[in-house]
Enzyme design. Structure first.
Site, mmCIF file in Angstrom:
data_model
loop_
_atom_site.group_PDB
_atom_site.id
_atom_site.type_symbol
_atom_site.label_atom_id
_atom_site.label_comp_id
_atom_site.label_asym_id
_atom_site.label_seq_id
_atom_site.Cartn_x
_atom_site.Cartn_y
_atom_site.Cartn_z
ATOM 1 N N HIS A 1 -2.965 5.342 10.184
ATOM 2 C CA HIS A 1 -3.741 5.667 8.987
ATOM 3 C C HIS A 1 -4.289 7.088 9.093
ATOM 4 O O HIS A 1 -4.466 7.608 10.194
ATOM 5 C CB HIS A 1 -4.906 4.684 8.809
ATOM 6 C CG HIS A 1 -4.500 3.360 8.280
ATOM 7 N ND1 HIS A 1 -4.030 2.341 9.079
ATOM 8 C CD2 HIS A 1 -4.471 2.880 7.006
ATOM 9 C CE1 HIS A 1 -3.732 1.287 8.332
ATOM 10 N NE2 HIS A 1 -3.989 1.593 7.068
ATOM 11 N N SER B 1 -5.678 0.478 2.017
ATOM 12 C CA SER B 1 -6.422 1.138 3.087
ATOM 13 C C SER B 1 -6.314 2.656 3.052
ATOM 14 O O SER B 1 -7.193 3.358 3.554
ATOM 15 C CB SER B 1 -5.927 0.633 4.445
ATOM 16 O OG SER B 1 -4.519 0.786 4.561
#
Length: 268
Positions: free
Chosen positions: A250, A44
């Site tokens: 993230h 990711s």
């Protein structure tokens, strides 16, 4: 006359041999010279989770047009661009699902992998929900995995990349530290934040070692993310978001353009 004819013959023979050798060298070099395609592999942190602007055809892989691979390809126009990085990917997923675009024409490969294998998501969940001791215990388990199992998994991935794309320059991207320490910050304790940063360093060190042993370049994003960690007041990372758990912890779009992209560009 006879000697001159012999001399001429020898000279022409040497020229012919030289031309053949030059042609052979050029033929040998041509695959490398033609290897200009770019393939972006990984998890990711490479697909761009957290950067928004997801490509609809990428489905659950959540590949973003604001991710560092996409931004680099847009700026440099490689002869081909294959974007197979996928949210949640582990080393086994890279091997099973992402390597098809690699070939002798691949000149550049990027990859971030290993965080999911080491249990990154579970570490963060444990540290958010449990005590300091529970967090430290889970991090210790992750470090043990990084010591015992992850190196072999990375070796398999890296060796397979080299076999499928022998002319490629491979850049392995690491992970940032998550927290600015010594700052007033709601949420996790100082103990947990320091331990999570230490775990990121531990993982990066292991990945960098395996990358170097395979002749790959390691891209250390901890340098560019310094001053932009959580609790810095100018974070390039998402904090815990209960409404969008996937994007939690993230990089944001700014994290890709300001944190990952410069490191990858410098290493590529």
């Amino acid at each position: 006359m006879r000697r001159s004819r012999i001399t001429a013959y020898v000279a022409s023979l040497l020229l012919a041999v030289g031309g053949a050798l030059t042609g052979a060298a050029a033929a040998q070099a041509s695959p490398t010279a033609a290897a200009t395609g770019y393939v972006a592999l990984g998890d990711s942190y490479s697909s761009g989770v957290g950067a928004d602007s997801y490509i609809s055809s990428s489905g659950d892989c959540l590949r973003s047009t604001k991710s560092y691979p996409y931004l680099w390809a847009a700026a440099h126009s490689p002869s081909s661009f294959a974007f197979t990085a996928c949210s949640g990917a582990r080393t086994g997923d890279v091997l099973a699902n992402q390597l098809a675009p690699l070939n002798s024409s691949t000149g550049l490969v990027s990859i971030s992998i290993g965080g999911n294998d080491a249990g990154f998501a579970d570490v963060m969940t444990t540290c958010v929900l449990q005590s300091d001791s529970g967090c430290l215990s889970r991090i210790a388990t992750a470090k043990a995995y990084v010591d015992s199992t992850l190196p072999g998994q990375l070796d398999t991935v890296y060796s397979t990349i080299s076999a499928k794309a022998p002319a490629a320059h491979v850049v392995v991207l690491g992970y940032p530290r998550f927290y600015k320490l010594g700052a007033t910050c709601l949420g996790l304790s100082d103990t947990k934040r320091a331990a999570i940063n230490g775990a990121a360093d531990y993982l990066d060190s292991a990945i960098a070692k395996r990358a170097a042993d395979h002749g790959f370049t390691f891209g250390d994003v901890r340098t560019t993310f310094t001053g932009h960690e959580l609790c810095s007041g100018s974070a390039w990372l998402h904090s815990l978001n209960l409404l969008n758990i996937t994007e939690s912890y993230h990089p944001t779009a700014a994290g890709h353009s300001g944190g990952y992209l410069p490191v990858f560009t410098g290493a590529a």
